[in-house]
Design a protein around this motif. Structure first.
Motif, mmCIF file in Angstrom:
data_model
loop_
_atom_site.group_PDB
_atom_site.id
_atom_site.type_symbol
_atom_site.label_atom_id
_atom_site.label_comp_id
_atom_site.label_asym_id
_atom_site.label_seq_id
_atom_site.Cartn_x
_atom_site.Cartn_y
_atom_site.Cartn_z
ATOM 1 N N VAL A 42 -35.704 0.965 -25.786
ATOM 2 C CA VAL A 42 -34.984 2.064 -25.195
ATOM 3 C C VAL A 42 -35.558 3.276 -25.550
ATOM 4 O O VAL A 42 -36.058 3.606 -26.629
ATOM 5 N N ALA A 43 -35.889 4.156 -24.658
ATOM 6 C CA ALA A 43 -36.392 5.695 -24.985
ATOM 7 C C ALA A 43 -35.310 6.561 -24.378
ATOM 8 O O ALA A 43 -34.896 6.185 -23.379
ATOM 9 N N PHE A 44 -35.435 7.555 -24.681
ATOM 10 C CA PHE A 44 -35.064 8.905 -24.180
ATOM 11 C C PHE A 44 -36.104 9.734 -23.677
ATOM 12 O O PHE A 44 -36.902 10.365 -24.571
ATOM 13 N N LEU A 90 -38.631 12.493 -25.788
ATOM 14 C CA LEU A 90 -37.997 13.484 -26.608
ATOM 15 C C LEU A 90 -38.352 13.291 -27.810
ATOM 16 O O LEU A 90 -38.560 12.144 -28.433
ATOM 17 N N GLY A 91 -38.952 14.484 -28.519
ATOM 18 C CA GLY A 91 -39.520 14.297 -29.893
ATOM 19 C C GLY A 91 -40.928 14.307 -29.754
ATOM 20 O O GLY A 91 -41.568 14.299 -31.053
ATOM 21 N N SER A 116 -36.680 19.797 -30.108
ATOM 22 C CA SER A 116 -35.457 20.212 -30.049
ATOM 23 C C SER A 116 -34.215 19.546 -30.363
ATOM 24 O O SER A 116 -33.052 19.976 -30.989
ATOM 25 N N LEU A 117 -34.245 18.342 -29.661
ATOM 26 C CA LEU A 117 -33.102 17.440 -30.076
ATOM 27 C C LEU A 117 -33.110 16.238 -31.041
ATOM 28 O O LEU A 117 -32.272 15.873 -31.598
ATOM 29 N N ILE A 118 -34.537 16.088 -31.331
ATOM 30 C CA ILE A 118 -34.743 14.839 -32.165
ATOM 31 C C ILE A 118 -36.408 15.203 -32.798
ATOM 32 O O ILE A 118 -37.158 15.472 -31.989
ATOM 33 N N LYS A 119 -36.441 14.810 -34.107
ATOM 34 C CA LYS A 119 -37.827 15.091 -34.316
ATOM 35 C C LYS A 119 -38.733 14.238 -34.723
ATOM 36 O O LYS A 119 -39.665 14.053 -35.321
ATOM 37 N N ARG A 120 -38.587 13.038 -33.932
ATOM 38 C CA ARG A 120 -39.630 11.871 -33.647
ATOM 39 C C ARG A 120 -39.439 11.641 -32.311
ATOM 40 O O ARG A 120 -38.493 11.735 -31.474
ATOM 41 N N GLN A 121 -40.731 10.645 -31.868
ATOM 42 C CA GLN A 121 -40.262 10.112 -30.365
ATOM 43 C C GLN A 121 -39.073 9.244 -30.508
ATOM 44 O O GLN A 121 -39.089 8.238 -31.168
ATOM 45 N N ALA A 122 -38.201 9.247 -29.351
ATOM 46 C CA ALA A 122 -37.000 8.697 -29.163
ATOM 47 C C ALA A 122 -37.425 7.337 -28.552
ATOM 48 O O ALA A 122 -37.099 7.102 -27.502
ATOM 49 N N ASP A 133 -30.148 8.415 -35.379
ATOM 50 C CA ASP A 133 -30.726 9.698 -34.657
ATOM 51 C C ASP A 133 -30.615 9.515 -32.951
ATOM 52 O O ASP A 133 -30.212 10.426 -32.612
ATOM 53 N N MET A 134 -30.879 8.464 -32.649
ATOM 54 C CA MET A 134 -30.945 8.259 -31.257
ATOM 55 C C MET A 134 -29.372 7.855 -31.066
ATOM 56 O O MET A 134 -28.829 8.228 -29.565
#
Length: 298
Positions: free
Chosen positions: A171-173, A250-251, A260-266, A292-293
């Motif tokens: 799953v990825a954002f 994201l990230g 801006s929404l998460i500090k690592r790859q989502a 975090d996700m």
């Protein structure tokens, strides 16, 4: 003799007569494994008597293969770190790896790896094994890592990977509203000549195929949740492929994503399915999204 792991087979009427060497080949024991058995403390037995690969086997003969004990690398240190074990038997560990933990130690992060945690777990529980990761995840990718407890199990699972019988879902954002309900990205991936880390889509790269399904779209924050399956397992494949179609994770600042929404790859390895090479049963496992996700999912 200090034997580490062993396995037995009874020769069937459809197999006999057969040379021990040929039976072991059918059981996917490689020439390298046989050399290891011969010179590093293993042994082959037929009906309780030590034998050579030239032994002719008959119906009902019992073959007992004793693998040599494993030697841990001096460069790999055990560390007392928590492990989220999803599945365990005498052959495998399946672990839910948290984000921020590298699978193996590196020059840049020598401490705090999954390998170090597994070695400590083995030491604590008297398991005479070293670290054999069937799959690896990037440091900041969370989710399922399959670990073999001995070389033969690792070899069998490597064969399954080549045959593409191990299935994984992620799953990825990703940034933006992904067009359509699903799609396939078929673009070769190779190294970026200007970076020692970064990969990129390039004509002379390795064949790489990613399938994705859009799960939903967060209009307020302008990102899509997607589920992905890989036909190939290239380094950074999901990250490179999604960025290549204008939807970086994201990230993922390496490939154009915002933190801006998460500090690592989502990115989360959510599910796996494989055929257990010793029981021949289908094993299906899943792990929930990390916090975090999960907070972004709401």
């Amino acid at each position: 003799m200090n034997k580490f792991f062993s396995i037995k087979w009874e020769v069937s009427d459809t197999e006999a007569p057969i040379l021990l060497r040929d039976l072991l080949k059918q059981k996917q024991i490689s020439k390298a494994a046989l050399t290891d058995i011969k010179f590093h403390g293993g042994a082959l037995f037929v009906n309780g008597e030590e034998s050579t690969v030239r032994k002719m086997l008959q119906k009902g003969d019992v073959v007992h293969v004793c693998f040599p004990p494993e030697v841990r690398s001096d460069s790999m240190e055990a560390e007392d770190l928590s492990l989220d074990i999803v599945y365990e038997d005498e052959h495998f560990l399946v672990i839910n790896k948290p984000p921020g933990m590298p699978t193996i130690p590196s020059l840049y992060q020598p401490k705090g790896s999954l390998a170090a945690a597994v070695l400590f777990y083995y030491k604590k529980n008297g398991i005479p094994a070293t670290f054999h990761a069937v799959n690896r995840l990037d440091k900041d990718t969370s989710g399922i890592v399959l670990v073999a407890k001995h070389r033969f199990a690792h070899s069998l699972m490597s064969n399954q990977q080549k045959d593409k019988t191990i299935k994984r879902e992620y799953v990825a954002f990703v940034h933006g509203n992904v067009c359509g309900d699903k799609g396939t990205i078929n673009s070769p991936i190779g190294r970026n000549p200007e970076s020692i880390i970064e990969r990129m889509v390039r004509e002379d790269g390795q064949p790489s195929i990613t399938h994705y399904v859009k799960l939903n779209y967060n209009e307020k924050c302008d990102f899509s949740a997607v589920r992905l399956q890989l036909e190939t397992g290239r380094t950074h494949q999901i990250r490179v492929h999604m960025a290549s179609i204008g939807h970086p994770l994201l990230g993922d600042d390496l490939y154009g994503g915002s933190e801006s929404l998460i500090k690592r790859q989502a990115l989360h390895s959510e599910k796996t399915m494989f055929i257990h090479p010793f029981t021949e049963q289908v094993v299906q496992l899943s792990v929930p999204l990390p916090l975090d996700m999960k907070m972004l999912w709401k």
